[in-house]
Scaffold this active site. Structure first.
Site, PDB file in Angstrom:
ATOM      1  CB  SER A  45      -3.030   2.623  17.169  1.00  0.00           C
ATOM      2  OG  SER A  45      -2.495   2.095  18.364  1.00  0.00           O
ATOM      3  CB  VAL A  86      -0.992   0.030   1.186  1.00  0.00           C
ATOM      4  CG1 VAL A  86      -1.977  -1.124   1.097  1.00  0.00           C
ATOM      5  CG2 VAL A  86      -0.264   0.049   2.522  1.00  0.00           C
ATOM      6  CE1 TYR A 108       1.188   0.833  14.693  1.00  0.00           C
ATOM      7  CE2 TYR A 108       0.776   1.508  16.959  1.00  0.00           C
ATOM      8  CZ  TYR A 108       0.380   0.848  15.817  1.00  0.00           C
ATOM      9  OH  TYR A 108      -0.833   0.199  15.793  1.00  0.00           O
TER      10      TYR A 108
END
Length: 257
Positions: free
Chosen positions: A150, A72, A163
């Site tokens: 998240s 992706v 992240y």
């Protein structure tokens, strides 16, 4: 997922794409949408065997699916992937941007290369897939998108800096696109899972996991199927007045606002 907990055929004949659909939360989303009538394109990057298992499970519950391989973070591969889906079924109507990578290390081990890779997959990947299906949604005056953020995108994460930043970007991307396309009957929402029992946690120390569970009001890890249930709700017309939101699924460890 038992049939009694789903809404049979509420996505009948809808065309869905789930990125990172070969296992974990992605697999649970693929199965849930297929059970509810959608034709599901299962994206994977490398784990073809896992993706084939997801497809087999879809067929076992009487659903329809297809495999689409793509990284992706590559615009060329994303274009090829969506072109394959359009040639087989038509334009994507339901999109779950689930594909992502995770790292867990102190800041002293975070490199520029790792930083760039994290943002390219988790954030740029979300952008590329969304942008590729956007025109079809605008033409049809219909689109439903759920982006996987998240809990790390909402709270400080000193052991997962790159992240956390990538997932915070997903929240902002969700909000801005939701407003941009609200008048075109395209709804965009996000989910921020907490500790979910999937393969992505394989690199996390068990003692650290136990500490997180102890700090969770509902003292356990979440299930991928529980995240898939919220994805289904946000893609459905049951959430028809909801857009631009980030829904936290964390057992009470983080509460918004």
């Amino acid at each position: 997922m038992s049939a009694s907990t789903t809404h049979p055929q509420r996505f009948e004949n809808r065309i869905a794409l789930v990125t990172g659909g070969s296992r974990g939360i992605g697999r649970a989303c693929c199965l849930r949408l297929a059970e509810e009538g959608a034709r599901v394109a299962i994206n994977y990057r490398q784990g073809k065997e896992d993706a084939e298992e997801t497809l087999q499970q879809i067929r076992t519950v009487g659903g329809t699916g297809m495999l689409v391989q793509a990284d992706v973070s590559s615009s060329e591969q994303v274009d090829r992937m969506v072109t394959e889906i359009e040639a087989e079924w038509g334009q994507v109507e339901l999109l779950v941007n689930n594909s992502g990578i995770f790292s867990y290390e102190p800041h002293t081990e975070l490199t520029e290369e790792a930083w760039r890779q994290m943002l390219e997959v988790n954030l740029t990947g979300t952008f590329l897939v969304t942008w590729r299906v956007r025109e079809g949604m605008l033409q049809r005056n219909f689109g439903r998108i759920v982006n996987m953020s998240s809990l790390s995108g909402l709270m400080p994460r000193p052991m997962s800096i790159a992240y956390a930043v990538s997932k915070a970007g997903v929240v902002s991307f969700t909000q801005s696109t939701a407003v941009a396309w609200a008048g075109d009957n395209i709804r965009v929402n996000a989910i921020a899972p907490g500790l979910i029992d999937t393969e992505i946690l394989s690199g996390v120390n068990q003692d650290d996991l136990d500490k997180i569970i102890q700090a969770t009001p509902i003292p356990r890890m979440g299930k991928a199927s529980e995240v898939a249930s919220m994805v289904s709700f946000l893609l459905s017309e049951e959430s028809s007045f909801t857009t631009g939101q980030t829904v936290v699924i964390s057992g009470g460890r983080c509460m918004l606002p």
